[in-house]
Design a protein around this motif. Sequence first.
Motif, PDB file in Angstrom:
ATOM      1  N   ASN A  14     -19.015 -24.752  35.261  1.00 22.18           N
ATOM      2  CA  ASN A  14     -19.469 -26.053  34.759  1.00 22.18           C
ATOM      3  C   ASN A  14     -20.298 -25.894  33.487  1.00 22.18           C
ATOM      4  OD1 ASN A  14     -18.202 -27.423  36.826  1.00 22.18           O
ATOM      5  ND2 ASN A  14     -20.031 -27.577  38.111  1.00 22.18           N
ATOM      6  N   ALA A  15     -21.204 -24.914  33.500  1.00 24.34           N
ATOM      7  CA  ALA A  15     -22.013 -24.670  32.309  1.00 24.34           C
ATOM      8  C   ALA A  15     -21.133 -24.248  31.142  1.00 24.34           C
ATOM      9  CB  ALA A  15     -23.057 -23.590  32.594  1.00 24.34           C
ATOM     10  N   GLY A  16     -20.135 -23.400  31.407  1.00 28.18           N
ATOM     11  CA  GLY A  16     -19.245 -22.941  30.351  1.00 28.18           C
ATOM     12  C   GLY A  16     -18.436 -24.067  29.733  1.00 28.18           C
ATOM     13  N   VAL A  17     -17.909 -24.947  30.582  1.00 28.56           N
ATOM     14  CA  VAL A  17     -17.127 -26.084  30.088  1.00 28.56           C
ATOM     15  C   VAL A  17     -18.004 -26.991  29.225  1.00 28.56           C
ATOM     16  CG1 VAL A  17     -15.929 -28.193  30.781  1.00 28.56           C
ATOM     17  CG2 VAL A  17     -15.444 -26.027  31.952  1.00 28.56           C
ATOM     18  N   LEU A  18     -19.233 -27.243  29.663  1.00 25.29           N
ATOM     19  CA  LEU A  18     -20.138 -28.108  28.906  1.00 25.29           C
ATOM     20  C   LEU A  18     -20.508 -27.474  27.564  1.00 25.29           C
ATOM     21  CD1 LEU A  18     -21.850 -30.669  28.813  1.00 25.29           C
ATOM     22  CD2 LEU A  18     -23.674 -29.411  29.984  1.00 25.29           C
ATOM     23  N   ILE A  19     -20.786 -26.189  27.574  1.00 27.99           N
ATOM     24  CA  ILE A  19     -21.145 -25.507  26.325  1.00 27.99           C
ATOM     25  C   ILE A  19     -19.990 -25.558  25.334  1.00 27.99           C
ATOM     26  CG2 ILE A  19     -21.655 -23.242  25.316  1.00 27.99           C
ATOM     27  CD1 ILE A  19     -23.233 -22.658  27.931  1.00 27.99           C
ATOM     28  N   ARG A  20     -18.784 -25.328  25.824  1.00 31.18           N
ATOM     29  CA  ARG A  20     -17.613 -25.413  24.941  1.00 31.18           C
ATOM     30  C   ARG A  20     -17.455 -26.807  24.341  1.00 31.18           C
ATOM     31  NH1 ARG A  20     -12.681 -22.363  28.123  1.00 31.18           N
ATOM     32  NH2 ARG A  20     -12.429 -20.640  26.652  1.00 31.18           N
ATOM     33  N   LEU A  21     -17.761 -27.803  25.136  1.00 30.33           N
ATOM     34  CA  LEU A  21     -17.627 -29.186  24.666  1.00 30.33           C
ATOM     35  C   LEU A  21     -18.666 -29.507  23.601  1.00 30.33           C
ATOM     36  CD1 LEU A  21     -16.296 -31.994  25.038  1.00 30.33           C
ATOM     37  CD2 LEU A  21     -18.019 -32.460  26.795  1.00 30.33           C
ATOM     38  N   LEU A  22     -19.905 -29.058  23.808  1.00 34.62           N
ATOM     39  CA  LEU A  22     -20.996 -29.393  22.898  1.00 34.62           C
ATOM     40  C   LEU A  22     -21.057 -28.484  21.679  1.00 34.62           C
ATOM     41  CD1 LEU A  22     -23.846 -30.079  25.497  1.00 34.62           C
ATOM     42  CD2 LEU A  22     -22.406 -31.753  24.307  1.00 34.62           C
ATOM     43  N   LEU A  23     -20.645 -27.222  21.840  1.00 34.92           N
ATOM     44  CA  LEU A  23     -20.756 -26.265  20.749  1.00 34.92           C
ATOM     45  C   LEU A  23     -19.587 -25.291  20.820  1.00 34.92           C
ATOM     46  CD1 LEU A  23     -22.502 -25.201  18.373  1.00 34.92           C
ATOM     47  CD2 LEU A  23     -23.639 -23.708  20.015  1.00 34.92           C
ATOM     48  N   SER A  24     -18.500 -25.654  20.152  1.00 32.14           N
ATOM     49  CA  SER A  24     -17.303 -24.812  20.207  1.00 32.14           C
ATOM     50  C   SER A  24     -17.541 -23.463  19.552  1.00 32.14           C
ATOM     51  CB  SER A  24     -16.129 -25.523  19.542  1.00 32.14           C
ATOM     52  OG  SER A  24     -16.436 -25.837  18.188  1.00 32.14           O
ATOM     53  N   SER A  25     -18.328 -23.450  18.469  1.00 30.57           N
ATOM     54  CA  SER A  25     -18.695 -22.198  17.805  1.00 30.57           C
ATOM     55  C   SER A  25     -19.831 -22.487  16.827  1.00 30.57           C
ATOM     56  CB  SER A  25     -17.511 -21.575  17.062  1.00 30.57           C
ATOM     57  OG  SER A  25     -17.082 -22.427  16.007  1.00 30.57           O
ATOM     58  N   PHE A  26     -20.485 -21.418  16.360  1.00 28.62           N
ATOM     59  CA  PHE A  26     -21.560 -21.550  15.383  1.00 28.62           C
ATOM     60  C   PHE A  26     -21.006 -21.499  13.965  1.00 28.62           C
ATOM     61  CE2 PHE A  26     -24.340 -20.199  18.884  1.00 28.62           C
ATOM     62  CZ  PHE A  26     -25.420 -21.044  18.694  1.00 28.62           C
ATOM     63  N   SER A 211     -17.949 -17.415  15.923  1.00 27.91           N
ATOM     64  CA  SER A 211     -19.395 -17.235  15.765  1.00 27.91           C
ATOM     65  C   SER A 211     -19.714 -15.796  15.370  1.00 27.91           C
ATOM     66  CB  SER A 211     -20.104 -17.573  17.080  1.00 27.91           C
ATOM     67  OG  SER A 211     -19.857 -18.909  17.476  1.00 27.91           O
ATOM     68  N   ASN A 212     -18.980 -14.864  15.959  1.00 25.09           N
ATOM     69  CA  ASN A 212     -19.215 -13.455  15.686  1.00 25.09           C
ATOM     70  C   ASN A 212     -18.989 -13.117  14.216  1.00 25.09           C
ATOM     71  OD1 ASN A 212     -20.030 -10.985  16.789  1.00 25.09           O
ATOM     72  ND2 ASN A 212     -17.929 -10.283  17.043  1.00 25.09           N
ATOM     73  N   GLU A 213     -17.935 -13.668  13.644  1.00 25.61           N
ATOM     74  CA  GLU A 213     -17.659 -13.409  12.229  1.00 25.61           C
ATOM     75  C   GLU A 213     -18.767 -13.970  11.344  1.00 25.61           C
ATOM     76  OE1 GLU A 213     -14.363 -14.316   8.719  1.00 25.61           O
ATOM     77  OE2 GLU A 213     -13.799 -14.543  10.819  1.00 25.61           O
ATOM     78  N   ILE A 214     -19.217 -15.173  11.645  1.00 26.34           N
ATOM     79  CA  ILE A 214     -20.323 -15.749  10.873  1.00 26.34           C
ATOM     80  C   ILE A 214     -21.569 -14.872  10.983  1.00 26.34           C
ATOM     81  CG2 ILE A 214     -21.954 -17.684  10.767  1.00 26.34           C
ATOM     82  CD1 ILE A 214     -19.325 -18.384   9.508  1.00 26.34           C
ATOM     83  N   ASP A 222     -23.135  -8.336   1.343  1.00 25.10           N
ATOM     84  CA  ASP A 222     -22.066  -7.771   0.515  1.00 25.10           C
ATOM     85  C   ASP A 222     -21.314  -6.639   1.205  1.00 25.10           C
ATOM     86  OD1 ASP A 222     -22.717  -9.522  -1.498  1.00 25.10           O
ATOM     87  OD2 ASP A 222     -23.969  -8.103  -2.597  1.00 25.10           O
ATOM     88  N   TRP A 223     -21.885  -6.080   2.264  1.00 22.59           N
ATOM     89  CA  TRP A 223     -21.192  -5.014   2.996  1.00 22.59           C
ATOM     90  C   TRP A 223     -20.088  -5.543   3.910  1.00 22.59           C
ATOM     91  CZ3 TRP A 223     -26.480  -2.553   3.222  1.00 22.59           C
ATOM     92  CH2 TRP A 223     -26.505  -1.328   2.549  1.00 22.59           C
ATOM     93  N   PHE A 224     -20.108  -6.838   4.200  1.00 24.39           N
ATOM     94  CA  PHE A 224     -19.151  -7.366   5.167  1.00 24.39           C
ATOM     95  C   PHE A 224     -17.718  -7.070   4.716  1.00 24.39           C
ATOM     96  CE2 PHE A 224     -16.347 -10.646   6.900  1.00 24.39           C
ATOM     97  CZ  PHE A 224     -16.597 -10.478   8.251  1.00 24.39           C
ATOM     98  N   GLY A 225     -16.930  -6.542   5.652  1.00 26.72           N
ATOM     99  CA  GLY A 225     -15.535  -6.240   5.357  1.00 26.72           C
ATOM    100  C   GLY A 225     -15.308  -4.928   4.645  1.00 26.72           C
ATOM    101  N   GLN A 226     -16.377  -4.183   4.371  1.00 30.88           N
ATOM    102  CA  GLN A 226     -16.256  -2.924   3.655  1.00 30.88           C
ATOM    103  C   GLN A 226     -16.157  -1.755   4.640  1.00 30.88           C
ATOM    104  OE1 GLN A 226     -15.999  -2.959   0.230  1.00 30.88           O
ATOM    105  NE2 GLN A 226     -16.091  -5.196   0.528  1.00 30.88           N
ATOM    106  N   ALA A 227     -15.469  -0.711   4.208  1.00 25.67           N
ATOM    107  CA  ALA A 227     -15.357   0.488   5.043  1.00 25.67           C
ATOM    108  C   ALA A 227     -16.655   1.280   5.070  1.00 25.67           C
ATOM    109  CB  ALA A 227     -14.215   1.370   4.537  1.00 25.67           C
TER     110      ALA A 227
END
Length: 329
Positions: A14-26, A211-214, A222-227
Amino acid sequence: MSIDSSEIHPELRNAGVLIRLLLSSFSERKLRMANAAIQTLRGKCRRPLKYEQIFLTREDKSLLRLCVYSPQMPRQNVPGLLWLHGGGYALGTPEQSERMIERFVNSSGCVVVSPDYRLSIDAPYPAALEDSYTALLWLKNNGSAYGMRDDQLMVGGESSGGGLAVAVALYARDKKEVAIAFQMPLYPMLDDRMTTASATDNDAPVWNSKSNEIGWRLYLGDWFGQASVPEYAAPARCRDLTGLPPACSFVGSIEPFRDETIQYFERLSTAGIPVHYKVFDGCFHGFDIVSPKTKVAMEAMDFLLECFRYATEHCFAAQPAEQIISMGT
């Protein structure tokens, strides 16, 4: 790894369904809004603990705030714990972790230092690591005033705080200024590459792939996506895990950090380091915080505290023979 609601643990559904409804991602905007709300906790302790705020001066003359928690009735020869709050590196404050901190203090009488480290929305890597390591050195140098034994410094945190805990352990190992006896990175945020099965297209509640990517974009800049991302920024990139302290953790089976948590602990074990971790079926990210009164959350807490109590009795690491490192105040 698309998550159907039927896969969520019945106690959490129930908590998971509500969280998904209110905040799909950051998004960055939502992270800033959430952070503004969380910051209202600053400077207030809601638990029956002794609570102090210590301010250290950084090189740029700004102030680093440390929250210091200890028992109301002090004890001697207790562990010292550096605890790092979560929030995707982008939001949060030490006071949000007081429920967890209270458990550690009640279990052992330990002194806990939790830094108000700089957040990625204001200062990307390495700001949070620098602040966390500074807090660890402060604990090493000042813990005796709280009854702490100097051969039992521990580090831990949840989510991004767990990632920081691992980074601090790596950094301390390499700097050789302070010895860590035990680490507790809970469902840690370790791998910016996000290529594991659990981190790919994961739409579970609370924290998902979007959210994880953000979070990583903001933290790495500037390092994001760099090897060339430093291993202290994304500890999953570290190839050599030898010399790290024993560790414990738990993680949910449907969350993005499942695989990187398992991989980190299995690699520690391969390196000969004692580990103990548990995967909780059907649990999403931060389930122990979102639904702390459920049986599965209490089982996770019991597991963590059992590992912590074992560490207080068996895990020690003598500090290097060197002069005390002075810190600004």
